[in-house]
Each structure stands twice: as structure tokens, then as C-alpha cells.
Write a protein that holds these residues in place. Sequence first.
Motif: not given
Length: 418
Positions: A139-167
Motif C-alpha cells: 500500500g502507498i498511502p494517500k489521503t487528505i483526510d490524514n486518517d490512516l492508522a500508524g503513520t505520523d501523517h499521510c501524503p496529501g494532508f499537508a498540501s490540503a492543510a496548507k491550502f486551507i490555512a492560506t485560504s
Amino acid sequence: MSKLIGAAVIGQSGGPSSVINASAYGAIKTALECEEITNVYGMCNGIVGLLNDNLIDMGKEDPDELALMKYTPSSALGSCRYKLADPDVDETDYIKILEMFKKYNIRYFFYNGGNDSMDTCNKISKFMLRNGYEVRCMGIPKTIDNDLAGTDHCPGFASAAKFIATSVMEVYRDSTVYDTGMITIIECMGRHAGWLTAAAALANACGQGADLIYLPEIDFDMDKFTAKVKEIYAAKKKCLVVVSEGIHDKDGTFIAEYANKNAAKDAFGHTQLGGLAAYLANYIKEQTGAKVRGIELSLLQRCAAHCASQTDIDESFASGKAAVENAVAGVTDKMVGFECTRENGKYTCNTKLFDLTIVANTEKKVPLEWINDTGDGLNQGFIDYCLPLIQGETQLTKVNGLPRFVNLKKVKAVAPEA
Ligand code: F6P
């Protein structure tokens, strides 16, 4: 571990992100360079493409064009939301997948997605193990939702987070320009976990953020919400609210469903959310008589490649690369994730393997200790967690002032002679 020679196939599934192609490219590039891997195929629309013998030959793509995947948003191979049946109940799809594996001599299976996609990857991995077909499934993780177990964070979350904070910072400025008052309600994605909505708190840390932030981790109470908005509006003549699409009442009913009782469900039984900002805006307008705007960030937050975090892009690429390297080294039945440290302002991130059984279908929520006592804001714990992830500006190529995204040829794969 003996060398396993054969083809690799990669698919993308679930809701896309602005960096999902960076992960796929990390896997595809590494696989194309790997001597054990004879061919690299892409599934058109995830597992649906594999089931329908709809594969493309990644080796036929121009390498320079392919490299643009790293900065191109939104599942270049196409996505799906297709749920594989419980194999104990219905093996039909699995038998078809096994046929396809044999037809193309596929020995490496990579699936790029979130919770539901890890469920697919896990089921295929276990079926092939049980049936004695040697294929390494990762499995290669991806989710803006950042809700996969185990991993510190999920690819995709940070970019969406950056967009949200900027917006939120930009909207903060716009929504406070008039001498007359205004209430603004912004809706972010995230069905059961509030990570994305929490990202609005990064704007607060810059002094240009939301007055109220509501996550699905805490039951939402319409009366308390209305009272808070009225209080803030009375004091400041403005009120900026950020809500997660997944906020729900104490009975578990999504507030979005108050507006749309017959909301559609996807193959995994998830309610199609959205429309919450407009619903709350109308409600608050009725309650206050103020000028109110509802803004649904919707798809903008997950395809905003122009605002992507270069850290996210690099980590996404690294996760795809690590999936292939580990598989070739003999690993199977795992998802690549991240293990990170944040000490004295220094952030480190390394890939780490997690059992597919554990990550499939487990959702990781925002820790309650990062949510304030009144349930309408985040504290420094979240800021310290999130800030390192959004660092770095995308190296996206522009032509005539506009992004140059990838154009794949998508040459149909031809199975090798039996
Ligand atoms: O998969 C993540 C996600 O972006 C969720 O945050 C959102 O609820 C959902 O996808 C939307 O899915 P769709 O694109 O199927 O409407």
C-alpha cells in the motif's frame, strides 16, 4: 529472499489529492529502473481497470513528461470507489484479478490510496497468499483526510492543510473589509476525522484565523454554536467559522444531512457530504439577520497543486519509491508510512512499514488533547505537529503563467506471449 522477476502494476483509488501523483511517480520511476521488474503497468481507474483488463504501459511514456506527474494533482491514472466483496462470500473479483496477474505475469502490486484502498490492497494480498500466487502487495498511502492508522501523517494532508490555512488567512482579510458586519462560514472536507479543518488553526497562529473551528471529533450542538456566533458577532461585528463537513449531532447524524436527507452513498456506504456551509449560513442568517456567506472549499482543497507543500511532494515521492524498493527486497503485505520526530524545532521524517491488516479500515482521529476545552479550537500541540509538514514551496513548472501538468499517452498494455 530470492529474486522475484515479473511485472508491476500500480493503481490509484479513492478521492485524489494534489500530491497523489508524486507518490505514484515515485513508485513508477523506481519500478521502471528496477532490473527485477520486467514491465510497469498502470490500472485505469484503480482496481476497476485491473478487473476490466484496462491497463496502460508506463514504459511507453516519455520520461520527461512522466516526471511532470510529481507536480500534477488528482490521480493521473484515474480513480474509483469500488469495494471488493468479502472473499469468503464472493470470490468472483479475486479470481479475475488472479487471472490478470497470470496473464501479465504481475508479481508486484502497488495500490495508492486511503482507508478503503488499503482495504482493497489488504484483501488482494491475503487472497493471493492463501492461494499460493507469489505477488508482493504494498500500500502507498494517500489521503487528505490524514486518517490512516500508524503513520505520523499521510501524503496529501499537508498540501490540503496548507491550502486551507492560506485560504482562511485570505478570507479573514476579505471578510473584514466593510464597516458593516459579516459572518463567514468555511466548510472543509474530512468525514470522520477533523485534521483538515484543524489546519485552519495554522491561520490563527498567524493572527488571521477563525473565531470558531468545529471538528467531527466533538458532537456539534446547533444551539451552542448559534449562541457563540451571536456573542462574537455582537462583540466584533464579524465572525469567521471553519467547520468540517463531518460534524454531527450527539446522535451521530451529520449536520450536512439536515439539509439533504437523501444524500447519496458511495460503494463503501459513505454518505456524500457537502452543502453544510450553505446550510449553516442560511440558518445563522435567519437567527441573526446579519450578512452571512457560506464557502465550501470542496474539491479546491484537494487539487490545489499551486499551493502544495514541497515537503509533502518529496515525502509522497519517497513513499512510492520505498514501496517498490521494499517489495523488490522481499517485503509484502505492508503499507509504507512515516515515522517522524519534532524536537527543538527540527523535523525528521523516515519511511516505516505498517501491516496492511492494521491500516485497512482503521481511522485515526485528531487527539482530543489538541482540541480546546470548549470544543471550538485547537491548541499548540496541533500547530507543532502540523507546521513542519506544510513547509516548502512547490517547484511546479509554469508555462505562460499557468501550470504545466502531465499529459500521459496512456498506451494500452499488451500481455506478454504465454
Ligand atoms: O477521500 C477523501 C475525501 O476527500 C473526503 O474528505 C471526502 O469526504 C471524500 O473524499 C469526497 O469523496 P468524493 O470525491 O467521492 O465525493
